[in-house]
Design an enzyme around this catalytic site. Structure first.
Site, short mmCIF file in Angstrom:
data_model
loop_
_atom_site.label_atom_id
_atom_site.label_comp_id
_atom_site.label_asym_id
_atom_site.label_seq_id
_atom_site.Cartn_x
_atom_site.Cartn_y
_atom_site.Cartn_z
N ARG A 76 -4.78 2.59 -9.98
CA ARG A 76 -5.63 2.19 -8.90
C ARG A 76 -5.43 2.91 -7.61
O ARG A 76 -6.44 3.11 -6.90
CB ARG A 76 -5.63 0.74 -8.80
CG ARG A 76 -6.35 -0.03 -10.09
CD ARG A 76 -5.48 -1.24 -10.72
NE ARG A 76 -4.52 -0.71 -11.23
CZ ARG A 76 -4.21 -0.52 -12.83
NH1 ARG A 76 -5.44 -0.65 -13.15
NH2 ARG A 76 -2.96 -0.13 -13.00
N THR A 77 -4.26 2.90 -7.20
CA THR A 77 -4.13 3.12 -5.67
C THR A 77 -4.36 4.62 -5.33
O THR A 77 -5.16 5.18 -4.57
CB THR A 77 -2.54 2.81 -5.11
OG1 THR A 77 -2.24 1.76 -5.42
CG2 THR A 77 -2.49 3.18 -3.88
N LYS A 106 13.84 21.57 -7.75
CA LYS A 106 14.95 22.60 -7.19
C LYS A 106 15.66 21.48 -5.96
O LYS A 106 16.50 22.13 -4.94
CB LYS A 106 13.94 23.61 -6.29
CG LYS A 106 13.54 24.63 -7.21
CD LYS A 106 12.52 25.26 -6.58
CE LYS A 106 11.97 26.53 -7.50
NZ LYS A 106 11.13 27.30 -6.93
N ARG A 127 3.72 7.33 -2.29
CA ARG A 127 4.52 6.38 -2.94
C ARG A 127 5.79 6.59 -3.53
O ARG A 127 6.03 7.95 -4.02
CB ARG A 127 3.62 5.73 -4.23
CG ARG A 127 4.28 4.71 -5.13
CD ARG A 127 3.65 4.21 -5.93
NE ARG A 127 2.72 3.21 -5.64
CZ ARG A 127 1.67 2.66 -6.19
NH1 ARG A 127 1.69 2.79 -7.73
NH2 ARG A 127 0.94 1.70 -5.76
N HIS A 155 3.64 -2.60 0.43
CA HIS A 155 2.31 -2.03 -0.10
C HIS A 155 1.23 -2.55 0.78
O HIS A 155 0.38 -3.31 0.49
CB HIS A 155 2.30 -2.57 -1.55
CG HIS A 155 1.39 -1.54 -2.19
ND1 HIS A 155 0.40 -0.71 -1.59
CD2 HIS A 155 0.87 -1.47 -3.62
CE1 HIS A 155 -0.42 -0.17 -2.40
NE2 HIS A 155 -0.24 -0.49 -3.42
#
Length: 346
Positions: A76-77, A106, A127, A155
């Site tokens: 959703r986000t 890496k 995120r 959030h």
């Protein structure tokens, strides 16, 4: 506007009703936004909804590129941010930090990864599973970074869309007239790990200070399984506004919803538990079903940041009080507003 040659500085109460305070700014926490800033965001989000429903979008962010960088799973986000920038004529590049990226393989630092992406883009949505990681990135970034969740921290964009949904569903105009005397919000489920409820509790508490923005008095009711209670630091934050905010704890859901305006449900987050046994002990502690809804106030809305597992029965979906899919749509409108504001095109 933040300088393009120096990192943006995150300050509490820095995002106001003046659009210039948003332009070039990063968003780490809901504490950055003043009550007048919330009113601006609310109005801009309404305008975005009207735009989408009448024209589908516009070209104000044409030639702007958004990086969506997700080191934790997201549907959703990430999709709503990608849809938001696309609706406004911009484009996006997506980095799956969990997947087969050279940066992860890496050993590149998170800050270096974002600094490199800034060479191609105008803003970043980030995120990461480690609390505090997004703030560390913002400290070295030269362009806006929007916090899409940092571990069990905050959030903020979810909380902002949640607040927009509450106001929209309950016909509240932030800072307007005829505000309700009391707003009762029940936060249910995994309140320990749920960054959505952490941000929402803080945002709601800030919004009612002085009784002029959302309501005259806010009642936050916490209903959680044992060991998953709302963290004390969140409750301590809300206590700063004790003149306008009352906090209560419940274990009985039927008692918690008496007189409630909002039931905000969260799933028990399996990925946050050390063992399967620990998760199994609390899974399914609370279920919102048709029987519970017969006991709930007739105008109490049900919200959920989604995804759900088994904490809301699908039989509730047809109840007019089930607002969670409308909540998801609002996420795109609010994120359109945020992108337009931070990129200077409100």
């Amino acid at each position: 506007m933040a300088s393009s040659s120096s990192p943006s500085v995150v300050k509490q109460d820095s995002l106001t009703s003046d659009p210039s305070t948003w332009e070039g700014s990063s968003l780490l926490s809901v504490t950055q936004i003043t009550k007048s800033g919330l009113s601006l965001l609310h109005t801009t989000s309404q305008n975005m909804r009207n735009l989408v429903r009448t024209k589908g979008g516009d070209s104000r962010l044409q030639h702007k590129v958004l990086a969506t960088v997700f080191y934790e799973a997201s549907t959703r986000t990430s999709c709503s941010f990608q849809a938001a920038v696309s609706r406004l004529g911009g484009s996006f590049i997506h980095v799956d930090g969990q997947g087969n990226t050279s940066a992860k393989k890496k050993g590149e630092t998170l800050s270096d990864t974002v600094r490199c992406l800034e060479c191609y883009t105008d803003a970043t949505v980030l995120r990461h599973p480690v609390q505090g990681s997004v703030g560390d990135v913002i400290a070295t970034s030269l362009k806006p970074v929007l916090n899409a969740g940092d571990g069990v921290g905050e959030h903020p964009t979810q909380a902002l869309l949640d607040l927009f949904t509450i106001c929209d569903e309950l016909d509240i105009t932030p800072g307007g007239e005829n505000l309700p005397d009391t707003l009762v919000v029940v936060l249910l489920g995994d309140l320990k790990h749920g960054r959505t409820v952490h941000s929402l509790a803080k945002l709601l508490a800030r919004s009612v200070e002085g009784g002029q923005t959302l309501c005259k008095k806010l009642v936050l009711r916490y209903c959680a399984p044992p060991t998953l209670e709302m963290p004390s630091y969140i409750q301590d934050y809300a206590n700063q506004f004790s003149g306008s905010v009352q906090q209560e704890s419940y274990t009985d859901l039927q008692e918690a919803i008496k007189g409630a305006n909002v039931l905000y449900v969260t799933r028990v987050q399996k990925e946050r538990f050390a063992t399967e046994e620990d998760y199994a002990n609390v899974k399914g502690s609370y279920v919102v079903d048709a029987n519970l809804m017969t006991l709930a106030p007739s105008k109490m809305i049900v919200m959920h940041p989604l995804p759900r597992v088994d904490e809301i029965s699908t039989e509730v979906d047809s109840d007019s009080r089930a607002a969670y899919f409308r909540q998801m749509e609002n996420g795109m409108f609010v994120r359109m507003a945020l992108l337009a504001l931070v990129l200077g095109k409100p």
